[in-house]
Every structure is written in C-alpha cells, then in structure tokens.
Design an enzyme around this catalytic site. Structure first.
Site, PDB file in Angstrom:
ATOM      1  N   VAL A  13       0.816  -1.225   0.000  1.00 35.93           N
ATOM      2  CA  VAL A  13       0.000   0.000   0.000  1.00 35.93           C
ATOM      3  C   VAL A  13       0.845   1.268   0.000  1.00 35.93           C
ATOM      4  CG1 VAL A  13      -2.031  -1.069   1.044  1.00 35.93           C
ATOM      5  CG2 VAL A  13      -0.312   0.036   2.513  1.00 35.93           C
ATOM      6  N   TYR A  18       0.410   5.495  15.303  1.00 34.84           N
ATOM      7  CA  TYR A  18      -0.727   4.602  15.047  1.00 34.84           C
ATOM      8  C   TYR A  18      -2.051   5.286  15.380  1.00 34.84           C
ATOM      9  CZ  TYR A  18      -3.472   0.244  15.266  1.00 34.84           C
ATOM     10  OH  TYR A  18      -4.417  -0.751  15.084  1.00 34.84           O
ATOM     11  N   SER A  30      -9.430   1.537  14.256  1.00 35.50           N
ATOM     12  CA  SER A  30      -9.098   0.939  15.550  1.00 35.50           C
ATOM     13  C   SER A  30      -9.753   1.743  16.659  1.00 35.50           C
ATOM     14  CB  SER A  30      -7.585   0.967  15.771  1.00 35.50           C
ATOM     15  OG  SER A  30      -7.264   0.581  17.093  1.00 35.50           O
ATOM     16  N   ALA A  33      -2.652   8.485  15.620  1.00 35.04           N
ATOM     17  CA  ALA A  33      -2.884   9.590  14.676  1.00 35.04           C
ATOM     18  C   ALA A  33      -3.384   9.049  13.342  1.00 35.04           C
ATOM     19  CB  ALA A  33      -1.586  10.386  14.475  1.00 35.04           C
ATOM     20  N   LYS A  91      -4.966   6.218  12.719  1.00 36.88           N
ATOM     21  CA  LYS A  91      -6.321   5.647  12.807  1.00 36.88           C
ATOM     22  C   LYS A  91      -7.375   6.748  12.992  1.00 36.88           C
ATOM     23  CE  LYS A  91      -5.273   1.268  12.253  1.00 36.88           C
ATOM     24  NZ  LYS A  91      -5.726   0.515  11.062  1.00 36.88           N
TER      25      LYS A  91
HETATM   26  N1  LIG Z   1      -5.272  -6.920  16.431  1.00 35.38           N
HETATM   27  C1  LIG Z   1      -5.851  -5.901  17.050  1.00 35.38           C
HETATM   28  O1  LIG Z   1      -6.020  -5.921  18.272  1.00 35.38           O
HETATM   29  C2  LIG Z   1      -6.326  -4.713  16.246  1.00 35.38           C
HETATM   30  C3  LIG Z   1      -7.124  -3.776  16.898  1.00 35.38           C
HETATM   31  C4  LIG Z   1      -7.599  -2.664  16.196  1.00 35.38           C
HETATM   32  C5  LIG Z   1      -7.285  -2.528  14.855  1.00 35.38           C
HETATM   33  N2  LIG Z   1      -6.496  -3.448  14.228  1.00 35.38           N
HETATM   34  C6  LIG Z   1      -6.215  -3.226  12.812  1.00 35.38           C
HETATM   35  O2  LIG Z   1      -6.581  -4.371  12.088  1.00 35.38           O
HETATM   36  C7  LIG Z   1      -5.828  -4.414  10.876  1.00 35.38           C
HETATM   37  C8  LIG Z   1      -5.254  -5.795  10.741  1.00 35.38           C
HETATM   38  O3  LIG Z   1      -4.330  -6.033  11.800  1.00 35.38           O
HETATM   39  P1  LIG Z   1      -4.141  -7.469  12.448  1.00 35.38           P
HETATM   40  O4  LIG Z   1      -4.330  -7.337  13.897  1.00 35.38           O
HETATM   41  O5  LIG Z   1      -4.917  -8.469  11.707  1.00 35.38           O
HETATM   42  O6  LIG Z   1      -2.567  -7.695  12.273  1.00 35.38           O
HETATM   43  P2  LIG Z   1      -1.735  -8.384  11.129  1.00 35.38           P
HETATM   44  O7  LIG Z   1      -0.332  -7.978  11.355  1.00 35.38           O
HETATM   45  O8  LIG Z   1      -2.037  -9.840  11.069  1.00 35.38           O
HETATM   46  O9  LIG Z   1      -2.305  -7.717   9.786  1.00 35.38           O
HETATM   47  C9  LIG Z   1      -1.728  -6.633   9.148  1.00 35.38           C
HETATM   48  C10 LIG Z   1      -1.626  -6.975   7.677  1.00 35.38           C
HETATM   49  O10 LIG Z   1      -1.160  -5.819   6.967  1.00 35.38           O
HETATM   50  C11 LIG Z   1      -0.224  -6.261   6.008  1.00 35.38           C
HETATM   51  N3  LIG Z   1       0.647  -5.143   5.657  1.00 35.38           N
HETATM   52  C12 LIG Z   1       1.514  -4.457   6.438  1.00 35.38           C
HETATM   53  N4  LIG Z   1       2.138  -3.509   5.724  1.00 35.38           N
HETATM   54  C13 LIG Z   1       1.639  -3.594   4.463  1.00 35.38           C
HETATM   55  C14 LIG Z   1       1.866  -2.876   3.265  1.00 35.38           C
HETATM   56  N5  LIG Z   1       2.801  -1.899   3.203  1.00 35.38           N
HETATM   57  N6  LIG Z   1       1.173  -3.214   2.159  1.00 35.38           N
HETATM   58  C15 LIG Z   1       0.259  -4.203   2.189  1.00 35.38           C
HETATM   59  N7  LIG Z   1      -0.010  -4.936   3.292  1.00 35.38           N
HETATM   60  C16 LIG Z   1       0.687  -4.618   4.406  1.00 35.38           C
HETATM   61  C17 LIG Z   1       0.527  -7.408   6.692  1.00 35.38           C
HETATM   62  O11 LIG Z   1       1.168  -8.233   5.749  1.00 35.38           O
HETATM   63  C18 LIG Z   1      -0.626  -8.106   7.398  1.00 35.38           C
HETATM   64  O12 LIG Z   1      -1.226  -9.043   6.524  1.00 35.38           O
HETATM   65  C19 LIG Z   1      -4.779  -3.319  10.989  1.00 35.38           C
HETATM   66  O13 LIG Z   1      -5.182  -2.194  10.246  1.00 35.38           O
HETATM   67  C20 LIG Z   1      -4.762  -3.015  12.466  1.00 35.38           C
HETATM   68  O14 LIG Z   1      -4.345  -1.697  12.724  1.00 35.38           O
HETATM   69  C21 LIG Z   1      -6.013  -4.534  14.896  1.00 35.38           C
END
Ligand SMILES: NC(=O)c1ccc[n+]([C@@H]2O[C@H](COP(=O)([O-])OP(=O)(O)OC[C@H]3O[C@@H](n4cnc5c(N)ncnc54)[C@H](O)[C@@H]3O)[C@@H](O)[C@H]2O)c1
Length: 256
Positions: A71, A159, A146, A161, A163
């Site tokens: 991305v 992060y 988030s 900022a 979100k």
């Molecule tokens: N796990 C939590 O508690 C939580 C809570 C709130 C929000 N989130 C959000 O959920 C989303 C998914 O996170 P997750 O917890 O599943 O973790 P995760 O690390 O499994 O998922 C993140 C994904 O983003 C991909 N990624 C990272 N940089 C990238 C790039 N430059 N281009 C394309 N893909 C890229 C990674 O390969 C991975 O598949 C994120 O946006 C995270 O901020 C997670």
C-alpha cells in the site's frame, strides 16, 4: 442496491478485494467472504502469503487471483485493481486492513517509525479508496480503523494519529463516493492476531486488565470483526455510510 423485499445480510456472488488479507483480521475477513459465497482477492506484500491464502479461498469455492500489493506503492495498488477487475469482472467490495504499529514513546519515536505508520495505515487507505473509487460503480468500502483512534494510548502516537485520520478519511470518502459506493469503517478493540497477540500473551497483567475492563470479559476473535464487515458490505447496511462501527466487547465505553 437493496431490493423491495427485506435487505439481506448476504454477500453471495459479490466480488471482494481485501488488502492486508493474508493474516489476522484481514485473512478472517477474506475467508468469511468466501464462506458466504463471494469471490475474493486477498493480498499483502509477499508472494508466499498471497499463494497460501489463495489456496484456502479456492478450497472454499471462491474465484481468486494471486497478486501482491504494497500500500506504500501506488502502482502496485493500481495493478491489484486491474488484476482483480480482470479476474472477478468488477469489484463490489474493498476492505482496507493493512496496518503496522510502531511502539515507542513520543519522545523516542523516530521519523521513520512515524512515517511508516502514517503511510501504511492512513495514506495507504487514501490511495486504495482513490484508486478503487475511480472504477467502482456500486458497492462498499470498509476500512479497518481501531478503537485506538479515540484513545490516549501510550507509545502509539503514529498509530493513533493514523487511525484517527482513517475515521476522518472514511467520512470524507463516503461523501465523495455517494450515492453509488458506501464507505464505512470498523474499529476493533483487542483482537488476538500477529499484531496484538504478543502483547496479549506476554505473561504480564495486561491481558487480565483488558479482560476485566471488557464487559464481554475477553478479547475478540478475528472472525468476530469479519462478521461486522460482512454486514457493512451487505444490503442490510444499504443506508449506512460514513460510519465508524466499534467492535470491542464494550471495552471503550466501560465504566470499569
Ligand atoms: N489486532 C488488534 O487488536 C487490532 C485492533 C484494532 C485494529 N487493528 C487493525 O486491524 C488491521 C489488521 O491487523 P491485524 O491485527 O490483523 O494484524 P496483522 O499484522 O495480522 O495484519 C496486518 C496486515 O497488513 C499487512 N501489511 C503491512 N504492511 C503492508 C503494506 N505496506 N502493504 C500491504 N499490506 C501490508 C501485513 O502483511 C498483514 O497481513 C490493521 O489495520 C490493524 O491496525 C487490529
């Protein structure tokens, strides 16, 4: 579009692209779309991860394509869109789930850490909404924000900022792409994934504190976030746009 009959929580025969769809929440979203009868392209940066999730999607009966996407690289998002449109015919649903989280107090956070989180979590969502928004003629975009967007979280300046920015971007994109394309966000609380798992399982009192403060008394599974995304992408949400839906078991508004 909703029909005259009752709007359905169904994504059957829709075509979805999930960016950040090879692990964690994004992967659960991609597999849930396939289980519900949609065709799905799930992507992230590495070929192996994309091949692995594509195999699971095909096993579930979905048409898919294997294409990597970073991305931070506009051209790779354009290539993703072109491949997805060629393979699936059109794209009805875009899910932006890619994310990174720098964990440094603001006094120590480097410019590189700041720039990476802003670029991946916020500007990456802007790029994808813009690039897909140019050719989507109907359907729905769901951004993964988030609970942290509205919180005072330690050592997460970039992060939080980013979100917060995603929430604002979601509302603005919803205005620009209406009435044909709806744009919403889901804001998860704590979910056990590669991103949050280590902190939740580090043996400290953190996990206990989270469970105690959460009315649901536990963290979410990735599938519980996927359920809300399916709803937002379905006709059951046909009048829902520019919204951020928090899915946190009640944590954020808990009085505990
Ligand atoms: N796990 C939590 O508690 C939580 C809570 C709130 C929000 N989130 C959000 O959920 C989303 C998914 O996170 P997750 O917890 O599943 O973790 P995760 O690390 O499994 O998922 C993140 C994904 O983003 C991909 N990624 C990272 N940089 C990238 C790039 N430059 N281009 C394309 N893909 C890229 C990674 O390969 C991975 O598949 C994120 O946006 C995270 O901020 C997670």
């Amino acid at each position: 579009m909703a029909s005259d009959s009752e709007p359905a929580v169904s994504v059957e025969d829709r075509s979805a692209v999930v960016i950040g769809g090879t692990t964690g929440i994004g992967r659960a979203i991609a597999l849930a779309f396939a289980d519900e009868g949609a065709d799905v392209v799930a992507t992230s940066r590495t070929r192996e991860a994309v091949e692995d999730v594509a195999t699971e999607l095909r096993d579930r009966g979905a048409t898919t394509a294997e294409v990597t996407c970073d991305v931070r690289d506009r051209e790779s998002i354009e290539r993703l869109r072109d491949v997805a449109e060629e393979t699936l015919g059109s794209v009805d649903v875009l899910v932006n789930s890619a994310g990174t989280v720098a964990q440094s107090p603001i006094t120590e956070m480097s410019e590189e850490e700041w720039a990476r989180d802003i670029d991946v979590c916020l500007t990456g969502v802007f790029r994808a909404c813009q690039i897909f928004g140019r050719t989507m003629t109907e359907g729905s975009i769901v951004n993964v924000s988030s609970m942290s967007a509205g919180q005072a979280r330690e050592a997460r300046a970039a992060y939080c900022a980013a979100k917060s920015g995603v929430d604002g971007l979601t509302r603005a994109a919803a205005a620009d792409l209406a009435p044909d394309v709806r744009v919403n966000a889901v804001a998860p609380g704590f979910v056990k994934t590669p991103m949050a798992g280590p902190k939740l399982d580090d043996g400290s009192s953190f996990r206990e504190t989270v469970d105690e403060r959460t009315p649901m008394e536990r963290v979410a599974t990735p599938e519980e976030i996927a359920g809300t995304v399916i709803y937002l992408a379905s006709d059951a949400a046909s009048f829902t746009t520019a919204q951020v839906v928090t899915v946190d078991g009640g944590y954020d508004v808990s009085s505990l």
